[in-house]
Design a protein around this motif. Structure first.
Motif, PDB file in Angstrom:
ATOM      1  N   ALA A  66       0.734  -1.163  -0.104  1.00 45.95           N
ATOM      2  CA  ALA A  66      -0.058   0.047  -0.023  1.00 45.95           C
ATOM      3  C   ALA A  66       0.677   1.291  -0.034  1.00 45.95           C
ATOM      4  O   ALA A  66       0.473   2.303  -0.609  1.00 45.95           O
ATOM      5  CB  ALA A  66      -0.970   0.025   1.104  1.00 45.95           C
ATOM      6  N   LYS A  72      -4.874   3.025  -1.757  1.00 45.26           N
ATOM      7  CA  LYS A  72      -4.590   1.646  -1.501  1.00 45.26           C
ATOM      8  C   LYS A  72      -4.521   1.541   0.192  1.00 45.26           C
ATOM      9  O   LYS A  72      -4.844   0.331   0.351  1.00 45.26           O
ATOM     10  CB  LYS A  72      -2.887   1.193  -1.664  1.00 45.26           C
ATOM     11  N   ASP A  75      -8.168   0.876   0.940  1.00 46.56           N
ATOM     12  CA  ASP A  75      -8.592  -0.345   0.319  1.00 46.56           C
ATOM     13  C   ASP A  75      -8.180  -1.426   1.366  1.00 46.56           C
ATOM     14  O   ASP A  75      -9.009  -2.401   1.571  1.00 46.56           O
ATOM     15  CB  ASP A  75      -8.013  -0.614  -1.055  1.00 46.56           C
TER      16      ASP A  75
END
Length: 99
Positions: A66, A72, A75
């Motif tokens: 990430a 990211k 997520d």
């Protein structure tokens, strides 16, 4: 105040609140930046916590992948810790028009 993993983020939110109360365009921008920093700091710190504190197991490799990408990190947070994010929506059903 008791020190917790979220103390730095809470400090940034208090800073934002002090600027919002001043009600100028400059102070609104500073407040926005402080809230933004608080959210990113909270997520980054949570992802780095040991499982015994966060209650969520993040693999070091996942966190490293990430990297510094906020999307990211978000997520990863939603994929592993959704039950802890009650009331938050990851907007996964929204089409990204920028792509």
């Amino acid at each position: 105040m008791e020190e917790t993993w979220a103390s730095g983020s809470l400090e940034l939110l208090r800073h934002a609140d002090s600027h919002i109360q001043l009600d100028t365009a400059f102070d609104s921008r500073i407040a926005f930046i402080s809230v933004d920093n608080s959210v990113e700091t909270s997520i980054r710190t949570f992802l780095s916590l040991p499982e015994k504190i966060s209650g969520v197991k993040f693999q070091r490799k996942e966190v490293e992948e990430a990297g510094n990408s906020f999307p990211k990190m978000v997520d990863l947070l939603f994929s592993k810790a959704r039950p802890k994010l009650a009331g938050l929506d990851d907007c996964s059903g929204i089409v990204n028009l920028a792509t």
